[in-house]
Design a protein around this motif. Sequence first.
Motif, short mmCIF file in Angstrom:
data_model
loop_
_atom_site.label_atom_id
_atom_site.label_comp_id
_atom_site.label_asym_id
_atom_site.label_seq_id
_atom_site.Cartn_x
_atom_site.Cartn_y
_atom_site.Cartn_z
N ILE A 118 -7.87 0.09 -17.75
CA ILE A 118 -6.53 0.55 -18.09
C ILE A 118 -6.54 1.26 -19.43
O ILE A 118 -6.88 0.68 -20.47
N THR A 120 -4.30 4.04 -22.11
CA THR A 120 -2.92 4.39 -22.48
C THR A 120 -2.89 5.80 -23.04
O THR A 120 -3.85 6.26 -23.66
N SER A 128 4.61 8.17 -15.28
CA SER A 128 4.37 6.94 -16.04
C SER A 128 2.95 6.41 -15.89
O SER A 128 2.38 5.88 -16.83
N ILE A 129 2.38 6.52 -14.68
CA ILE A 129 1.04 5.98 -14.42
C ILE A 129 0.24 7.00 -13.63
O ILE A 129 0.73 7.53 -12.63
N THR A 131 -3.73 7.74 -11.86
CA THR A 131 -4.96 7.10 -11.42
C THR A 131 -5.98 8.18 -11.04
O THR A 131 -5.61 9.24 -10.53
N MET A 136 -7.09 3.99 -14.60
CA MET A 136 -5.63 4.04 -14.56
C MET A 136 -5.16 4.21 -15.99
O MET A 136 -5.68 3.58 -16.91
N ILE A 138 -1.64 4.54 -18.56
CA ILE A 138 -0.21 4.27 -18.68
C ILE A 138 0.39 5.15 -19.77
O ILE A 138 -0.11 5.19 -20.89
N ASP A 171 4.58 -2.64 -13.00
CA ASP A 171 4.31 -1.27 -12.55
C ASP A 171 2.82 -1.06 -12.31
O ASP A 171 2.41 -0.40 -11.34
N ILE A 172 1.98 -1.62 -13.17
CA ILE A 172 0.53 -1.49 -13.00
C ILE A 172 0.08 -2.14 -11.69
O ILE A 172 -0.68 -1.54 -10.91
#
Length: 316
Positions: A118, A120, A128-129, A131, A136, A138, A171-172
Motif C-alpha cells: 500500500i 500513498t 481515490s485508489i 491498482t 495499490m 491511496i 475502501d482498501i
Amino acid sequence: MTIPACSCQDDSGHAVTLKRFDRELLKAMSDDTGILPNNYIPILKIYATGIIKCSLPGDSTDKLVSDLKSVYASAKGFGQLYGDTENIFYDTSDIEKELSCGAKRYLSLFPGSYFPEIYTHVSGFSQSIITADSIMSIALDNYLGKEYKGYKGVFFDYQLKNRERSRIVPDIFTVCLYEAFPYNVKKRQVIDGMIYEGCIIYAISRILPNRSISEIMNYSDELMEWCEENERNIWAYMVKSEHLYSSDPLIYSKYMNDAPYTSFFGKGSPDRLGIWLGYRIIESYIKSSNSDSILTELLSGKYETAEILTNSKYGN
C-alpha cells in the motif's frame, strides 16, 4: 468519525506499513538531485504518466521527477494540498494497525489470496485508489475530512461523507475484494448486483469486525434505523415494482450508486439501499449454511442468484 480501535491481540498478523510515496516524492522534488528511493520507482511511473499525466511512458526517472516538479510549482494550490495532506496524515499508525489486523483476517478468510503493498499519493482530488499489479496506492488528499475547505465546489454535499479518514481502511478492502472477485455477470440485473455487493459488505464485516454495518455502509445511526424500520416495505416495493430482475441501467443505478438518497423512497432514505438489502440476503444465506467458508464460492459466482435468494429464505 475516528477509526475504531483494532482488537488484534497478538503481533503475528500481516504487518502493513503505508509506503509514503507522497512524502518521498516531495523530498525528491525539493532536492536539487531529485533522487527518489528505488522502491518508489514503479509507483512514480504510474503516478506521473497515469494520474498527474505530465510525462510519457518510457521517460527516465529524472524526467519524471522533473515533470512533476514543474506541475508542483505551477499548479495553483498543489503545494497547499501537499502541505495539508502531510499535516493531517503526519501519523498514520491508526490506519496501519487496522489494516494489519484486517489483512490477517482477509488472508485467513480467503486462502490463496494476497494483500498488496500500500502506497500513498496526492492526486489533486482524482481517483481515490489505484491498482497496478501488486501495487495499490491511496490518494490521501481525498480523505482530508468533510469539512476540508478545498473540497468546496469539487464534490457534491452527499459525496463529502466519503472524504473522511475513517473511510480509508474499508475502501482498501473493498478494492481488494473487487480485484480478487470481479463482478462478472451476463445480465446486469438489480438482484445480481445486490447479491454481489452484499457479499462484499458481508466480507468486510468479517475482515473488520470492530466496524458496525452502519459504519461499513457509511450510514448514520438515523439512516440505519430507517433501514431497519422500513426493510419489509423496501423489499415489498422492489418485488411489486418488478425491480429485482430489471436490467434497466437507471433503475440499477438508483438502488446501487452513491446519491443523496434512494429516489424511490424519498429524501429520508439512505442511498445504495440495494446493497444494504443484498447484505441482509447474504447474511441470512450464510447463517442458514452455518459456514463463512462459502463466501469465496458466493463471490466467485458459483451459485445462481435465484438459488441464493431461495435458500436464504429472505423475505419469507
